[in-house]
Write an enzyme that holds these catalytic residues in place. Structure first.
Site, PDB file in Angstrom:
ATOM      1  CG  ASP A  16      -9.734  10.410   5.514  1.00  0.00           C
ATOM      2  OD1 ASP A  16      -9.050  11.302   6.061  1.00  0.00           O
ATOM      3  OD2 ASP A  16      -9.592   9.193   5.771  1.00  0.00           O
ATOM      4  CG  ASN A  30       3.006  -3.771   5.431  1.00  0.00           C
ATOM      5  OD1 ASN A  30       3.419  -4.436   6.367  1.00  0.00           O
ATOM      6  ND2 ASN A  30       3.041  -2.444   5.422  1.00  0.00           N
ATOM      7  N   GLY A  38      -0.232   5.340   2.289  1.00  0.00           N
ATOM      8  CA  GLY A  38      -1.619   5.185   1.813  1.00  0.00           C
ATOM      9  C   GLY A  38      -2.647   5.133   2.927  1.00  0.00           C
ATOM     10  CB  VAL A  39      -5.923   3.391   3.133  1.00  0.00           C
ATOM     11  CG1 VAL A  39      -5.611   1.920   2.947  1.00  0.00           C
ATOM     12  CG2 VAL A  39      -7.179   3.593   3.963  1.00  0.00           C
ATOM     13  CG  ASP A  40      -0.986   0.284   6.794  1.00  0.00           C
ATOM     14  OD1 ASP A  40      -0.009  -0.449   6.535  1.00  0.00           O
ATOM     15  OD2 ASP A  40      -1.576   0.267   7.880  1.00  0.00           O
ATOM     16  CB  SER A 127      -4.560  -4.620  -4.184  1.00  0.00           C
ATOM     17  OG  SER A 127      -4.066  -5.559  -3.259  1.00  0.00           O
ATOM     18  CB  THR A 128      -6.448   0.074  -6.562  1.00  0.00           C
ATOM     19  OG1 THR A 128      -6.917   0.994  -5.558  1.00  0.00           O
ATOM     20  CG2 THR A 128      -7.409  -1.095  -6.705  1.00  0.00           C
ATOM     21  CE1 TYR A 131       1.942  -3.660  -1.111  1.00  0.00           C
ATOM     22  CE2 TYR A 131       0.112  -5.110  -0.599  1.00  0.00           C
ATOM     23  CZ  TYR A 131       1.331  -4.563  -0.268  1.00  0.00           C
ATOM     24  OH  TYR A 131       1.936  -4.910   0.936  1.00  0.00           O
TER      25      TYR A 131
HETATM   26  N1  APR Z   1      -9.252   6.828   2.815  1.00  0.00           N
HETATM   27  C1  APR Z   1      -9.689   6.007   1.819  1.00  0.00           C
HETATM   28  N2  APR Z   1      -8.891   5.533   0.851  1.00  0.00           N
HETATM   29  C2  APR Z   1      -7.588   5.922   0.872  1.00  0.00           C
HETATM   30  C3  APR Z   1      -7.056   6.774   1.879  1.00  0.00           C
HETATM   31  C4  APR Z   1      -7.957   7.229   2.873  1.00  0.00           C
HETATM   32  N3  APR Z   1      -7.554   8.032   3.873  1.00  0.00           N
HETATM   33  N4  APR Z   1      -5.725   6.957   1.617  1.00  0.00           N
HETATM   34  C5  APR Z   1      -5.450   6.272   0.487  1.00  0.00           C
HETATM   35  N5  APR Z   1      -6.560   5.660   0.027  1.00  0.00           N
HETATM   36  C6  APR Z   1      -6.740   4.832  -1.162  1.00  0.00           C
HETATM   37  C7  APR Z   1      -5.728   4.986  -2.266  1.00  0.00           C
HETATM   38  O1  APR Z   1      -5.987   6.178  -3.015  1.00  0.00           O
HETATM   39  C8  APR Z   1      -6.013   3.721  -3.061  1.00  0.00           C
HETATM   40  O2  APR Z   1      -7.133   3.922  -3.918  1.00  0.00           O
HETATM   41  O3  APR Z   1      -6.601   3.471  -0.795  1.00  0.00           O
HETATM   42  C9  APR Z   1      -6.398   2.711  -1.980  1.00  0.00           C
HETATM   43  C10 APR Z   1      -5.341   1.655  -1.681  1.00  0.00           C
HETATM   44  O4  APR Z   1      -4.043   2.233  -1.818  1.00  0.00           O
HETATM   45  P1  APR Z   1      -2.877   1.918  -0.732  1.00  0.00           P
HETATM   46  O5  APR Z   1      -3.224   2.573   0.529  1.00  0.00           O
HETATM   47  O6  APR Z   1      -1.596   2.266  -1.394  1.00  0.00           O
HETATM   48  O7  APR Z   1      -2.973   0.358  -0.489  1.00  0.00           O
HETATM   49  P2  APR Z   1      -2.462  -0.865  -1.379  1.00  0.00           P
HETATM   50  O8  APR Z   1      -2.416  -0.548  -2.828  1.00  0.00           O
HETATM   51  O9  APR Z   1      -3.298  -2.034  -0.914  1.00  0.00           O
HETATM   52  O10 APR Z   1      -0.948  -1.076  -0.909  1.00  0.00           O
HETATM   53  C11 APR Z   1      -0.730  -1.528   0.399  1.00  0.00           C
HETATM   54  O11 APR Z   1       0.740   0.271   0.865  1.00  0.00           O
HETATM   55  O12 APR Z   1       0.506   1.805   2.522  1.00  0.00           O
HETATM   56  C12 APR Z   1       1.139   0.634   2.184  1.00  0.00           C
HETATM   57  O13 APR Z   1       1.449  -0.496   4.257  1.00  0.00           O
HETATM   58  C13 APR Z   1       0.726  -0.512   3.056  1.00  0.00           C
HETATM   59  O14 APR Z   1       2.449  -1.921   2.196  1.00  0.00           O
HETATM   60  C14 APR Z   1       1.058  -1.667   2.161  1.00  0.00           C
HETATM   61  C15 APR Z   1       0.674  -1.144   0.780  1.00  0.00           C
END
Ligand code: APR
Length: 181
Positions: A16, A30, A38-40, A127-128, A131
């Protein structure tokens, strides 16, 4: 998995990202910078409201953060010192400049980190998730962008970590790192 480039260590880890004790964690945000899933979502939850406050100030100055660009805030309650917020491309099949925008997201995040004298940086798999960027393609773009930056700035960083949230993702970055020159 670890690989040295000059005096810089490139590594992969399953974790994490909000728990990592580094100078900066990178957030896959975003363009609104108002948080999300997600990670955001994890970063805003773990870091607390101060991060959103700083993001609101940035948005009041620049409007929206274009895909591929990066800005920096503190990390609030997290063990890291800063958050570098970047916006990756939404995957539309690969014909809408997605690789170039993804590369810019990594390069501009590292530019922000080096500008602030930060020595250890952790990236999520930008982005994986939501997105939809295929992980193996994203991993090779990400590793190539980071390797190129480190070769061009050999004294900028001590360690750059690719932080997968699951084994499958981490393995993709490990194999991309393994096969990078
Ligand atoms: N720590 C590390 N990696 C994480 C965590 C965490 N706590 N939570 C999620 N992830 C991973 C996901 O499993 C994925 O492999 O981060 C990677 C990116 O996924 P997203 O968070 O969905 O980001 P992304 O694909 O870039 O999409 C961005 O999602 O959350 C929204 O506000 C954000 O609109 C934006 C979009």
């Amino acid at each position: 998995m670890e690989k040295k480039i000059g005096t810089t260590t490139l590594s992969t880890v399953v974790s994490d990202i909000t728990t990592l004790r580094v100078d900066a964690v990178v957030n896959a945000a975003n363009s609104s910078l108002m948080g999300g899933g997600g990670v955001d979502g994890a970063i805003h939850r773990a870091g607390g409201p101060s991060i959103l406050q700083e993001c609101k100030k940035i948005v009041s100055e620049i409007g929206r953060l274009p895909a591929g660009e990066a800005v920096i805030t503190t990390a609030g309650n997290m063990p890291s010192k800063h958050v570098i917020h970047t916006v990756g491309p939404v995957w539309h099949g690969g014909k809408k400049d997605e690789p170039a925008i993804l590369r810019n997201a990594y390069t501009n995040s590292l530019k922000q980190a080096s500008r602030h004298g930060l020595k250890t940086v952790a990236f999520p798999s930008i982005s994986t998730g939501v997105y939809g960027y295929p992980v193996s393609r994203a991993a090779s773009v990400a590793v190539s962008a980071v390797v190129d930056f480190v070769k061009a700035h050999p004294d900028a960083f001590v360690e750059i970590t690719f932080c997968g949230f699951d084994d499958t993702t981490e393995r993709e970055y490990a194999s991309a790192l393994q096969s990078s020159v």
